[in-house]
Design a protein around this motif. Structure first.
Motif, PDB file in Angstrom:
ATOM      1  N   ASN A   2       0.820  -1.204   0.000  1.00 38.07           N
ATOM      2  CA  ASN A   2       0.000   0.000   0.000  1.00 38.07           C
ATOM      3  C   ASN A   2       0.856   1.258   0.000  1.00 38.07           C
ATOM      4  O   ASN A   2       0.650   2.159  -0.808  1.00 38.07           O
ATOM      5  CB  ASN A   2      -0.948  -0.013   1.200  1.00 38.07           C
ATOM      6  N   THR A   3       1.826   1.326   0.900  1.00 37.57           N
ATOM      7  CA  THR A   3       2.710   2.490   0.958  1.00 37.57           C
ATOM      8  C   THR A   3       3.521   2.599  -0.318  1.00 37.57           C
ATOM      9  O   THR A   3       3.668   3.675  -0.892  1.00 37.57           O
ATOM     10  CB  THR A   3       3.642   2.386   2.179  1.00 37.57           C
ATOM     11  N   HIS A   6       1.305   3.844  -3.294  1.00 27.69           N
ATOM     12  CA  HIS A   6       0.635   5.143  -3.220  1.00 27.69           C
ATOM     13  C   HIS A   6       1.509   6.264  -2.684  1.00 27.69           C
ATOM     14  O   HIS A   6       1.005   7.369  -2.487  1.00 27.69           O
ATOM     15  CB  HIS A   6      -0.640   5.005  -2.379  1.00 27.69           C
ATOM     16  N   ASN A   7       2.784   6.023  -2.475  1.00 25.30           N
ATOM     17  CA  ASN A   7       3.692   7.056  -1.996  1.00 25.30           C
ATOM     18  C   ASN A   7       4.314   7.760  -3.200  1.00 25.30           C
ATOM     19  O   ASN A   7       5.032   7.147  -3.992  1.00 25.30           O
ATOM     20  CB  ASN A   7       4.770   6.438  -1.115  1.00 25.30           C
ATOM     21  N   LYS A  15       8.686   0.907  -7.678  1.00 30.46           N
ATOM     22  CA  LYS A  15       7.485   0.369  -7.028  1.00 30.46           C
ATOM     23  C   LYS A  15       7.412  -1.147  -7.203  1.00 30.46           C
ATOM     24  O   LYS A  15       7.885  -1.699  -8.185  1.00 30.46           O
ATOM     25  CB  LYS A  15       6.240   1.034  -7.597  1.00 30.46           C
ATOM     26  N   ASN A  49      -6.946   0.898  -5.077  1.00 30.87           N
ATOM     27  CA  ASN A  49      -7.625   1.576  -3.969  1.00 30.87           C
ATOM     28  C   ASN A  49      -6.710   1.652  -2.765  1.00 30.87           C
ATOM     29  O   ASN A  49      -6.524   0.654  -2.059  1.00 30.87           O
ATOM     30  CB  ASN A  49      -8.901   0.817  -3.586  1.00 30.87           C
ATOM     31  N   GLU A  50      -6.173   2.825  -2.497  1.00 31.82           N
ATOM     32  CA  GLU A  50      -5.282   3.015  -1.349  1.00 31.82           C
ATOM     33  C   GLU A  50      -6.008   2.695  -0.045  1.00 31.82           C
ATOM     34  O   GLU A  50      -7.167   3.071   0.142  1.00 31.82           O
ATOM     35  CB  GLU A  50      -4.783   4.459  -1.305  1.00 31.82           C
ATOM     36  N   VAL A  52      -6.601   3.561   3.545  1.00 35.66           N
ATOM     37  CA  VAL A  52      -6.439   4.759   4.368  1.00 35.66           C
ATOM     38  C   VAL A  52      -7.059   4.480   5.726  1.00 35.66           C
ATOM     39  O   VAL A  52      -8.227   4.113   5.816  1.00 35.66           O
ATOM     40  CB  VAL A  52      -7.113   5.976   3.709  1.00 35.66           C
TER      41      VAL A  52
END
Length: 127
Positions: A2-3, A6-7, A15, A49-50, A52
């Motif tokens: 995830n990080t 989406h970072n 990535k 879909n990040e 959060v």
């Protein structure tokens, strides 16, 4: 993942790929590999879909305070600054549930807590 996905500071060529994600998750099911389609589906959903995290609120509406109640240990420590390796910042640390949280000041019931960060720990390291 995830990080990584989406970072914005992680360059596209650095990535994690789908193949790397599948490789990193081999042998998770009692030393058996999970189905390839399952892992690829998880990868696709996380990249699309990040994930959060929402701030925790207890019944009274206080953010985060229950996360730091009844800790195993708590107190002031000095932590090296993330911005510059030359300075050290005093932070309130809370050890609870195999995680070391750090805040700018001790939490106060009824007031918002300012979480600076956390460090997940292996459960066998916390005694």
């Amino acid at each position: 993942l995830n990080t990584d996905a989406h970072n914005a500071s992680i360059k596209a060529n650095r990535k994690m790929t789908k193949a790397q994600f599948v490789h990193n998750n081999r042998g998770l099911d009692e030393d058996h590999n999970l189905p390839l389609e399952f892992l690829e589906s998880i990868y696709d959903r996380i990249v699309a879909n990040e994930i959060v995290m929402q701030p925790f609120k207890n019944d009274a509406g206080d953010k985060n305070i229950l996360s730091y109640t009844n800790p195993h240990k708590a107190g002031w420590l000095r932590k090296q600054s993330q911005r510059t390796q030359l300075s050290w910042n005093e932070r309130w640390f809370v050890l609870k549930d195999s995680c070391l949280y750090y805040l700018r000041k001790p939490p106060v019931w009824g007031a918002d807590c300012e979480l600076c960060g956390h460090i997940p720990l292996h459960p066998n390291l916390v005694a």
